[in-house]
Write a protein that holds these residues in place. Structure first.
Motif, short mmCIF file in Angstrom:
data_model
loop_
_atom_site.label_atom_id
_atom_site.label_comp_id
_atom_site.label_asym_id
_atom_site.label_seq_id
_atom_site.Cartn_x
_atom_site.Cartn_y
_atom_site.Cartn_z
N VAL A 173 1.78 -5.61 -10.83
CA VAL A 173 2.45 -5.47 -9.53
C VAL A 173 1.48 -5.90 -8.45
CG1 VAL A 173 3.52 -3.88 -7.89
CG2 VAL A 173 3.86 -3.55 -10.34
N ILE A 174 1.93 -6.79 -7.59
CA ILE A 174 1.13 -7.23 -6.45
C ILE A 174 1.79 -6.66 -5.19
CG2 ILE A 174 0.30 -9.20 -5.12
CD1 ILE A 174 0.54 -10.89 -7.70
N LEU A 175 1.02 -5.91 -4.42
CA LEU A 175 1.53 -5.37 -3.16
C LEU A 175 1.20 -6.35 -2.05
CD1 LEU A 175 0.40 -1.67 -3.63
CD2 LEU A 175 2.62 -2.68 -4.14
N ALA A 176 2.22 -6.96 -1.47
CA ALA A 176 2.01 -8.00 -0.46
C ALA A 176 2.97 -7.81 0.72
CB ALA A 176 2.22 -9.37 -1.10
N GLY A 177 3.15 -6.57 1.14
CA GLY A 177 4.18 -6.30 2.12
C GLY A 177 3.73 -6.08 3.55
N GLY A 178 2.43 -6.22 3.82
CA GLY A 178 1.95 -5.96 5.17
C GLY A 178 2.27 -7.07 6.16
N LEU A 179 2.12 -6.76 7.42
CA LEU A 179 2.41 -7.73 8.48
C LEU A 179 1.22 -8.62 8.82
CD1 LEU A 179 4.43 -5.42 10.91
CD2 LEU A 179 5.32 -7.04 9.24
N ILE A 211 -4.45 -14.55 -7.30
CA ILE A 211 -4.19 -13.25 -7.94
C ILE A 211 -3.30 -13.43 -9.17
CG2 ILE A 211 -3.07 -11.00 -7.63
CD1 ILE A 211 -3.92 -11.23 -4.63
N ILE A 212 -2.26 -14.24 -9.05
CA ILE A 212 -1.35 -14.49 -10.18
C ILE A 212 -2.11 -15.10 -11.35
CG2 ILE A 212 0.58 -15.94 -10.95
CD1 ILE A 212 1.78 -15.50 -8.11
N ALA A 228 5.75 -6.92 -4.54
CA ALA A 228 6.40 -6.01 -3.59
C ALA A 228 6.12 -6.53 -2.19
CB ALA A 228 5.86 -4.60 -3.77
N THR A 229 7.14 -7.05 -1.56
CA THR A 229 6.98 -7.63 -0.23
C THR A 229 8.23 -7.37 0.60
OG1 THR A 229 6.43 -9.61 1.01
CG2 THR A 229 7.81 -9.91 -0.91
N ASN A 230 8.10 -7.53 1.87
CA ASN A 230 9.22 -7.41 2.78
C ASN A 230 9.10 -8.49 3.85
OD1 ASN A 230 11.52 -6.45 4.10
ND2 ASN A 230 10.35 -5.02 5.33
#
Length: 80
Positions: A10-16, A43-44, A58-60
């Motif tokens: 899981v890669i957390l990439a949701g910040g602004l 990273i991948i 995980a992104t937004n």
């Protein structure tokens, strides 16, 4: 102690990316390039090198740019 083999990442990439404004106003921070490769591509590829074949991101913020750039992950040999 039993070793557990994980095959999902899981890669957390949701910040602004506010500290990198105005650059991150048009591109998310993980898609910035360092040495001709985006941060998230590095990273991948590192996860793949360590046996992780299925990766969730995980992104937004500007998620459509991740989809456009990375696709389904087949060009990296993983499943996104």
């Amino acid at each position: 102690m039993k070793k557990i083999k994980l095959d999902v990442g899981v890669i957390l990439a949701g910040g602004l990316g506010k500290r990198l404004r105005p650059i991150t106003s048009v591109i998310p921070k993980p898609l910035l390039q360092i040495r001709n490769k985006t941060i998230i591509e590095s990273i991948i590829l590192n996860l793949k090198k360590n046996g992780i074949k299925k990766i969730y991101i995980a992104t937004n913020y500007m998620h459509e740019k991740f989809i456009y750039k990375l696709g389904d992950g087949s060009k990296y040999g993983v499943n996104l």
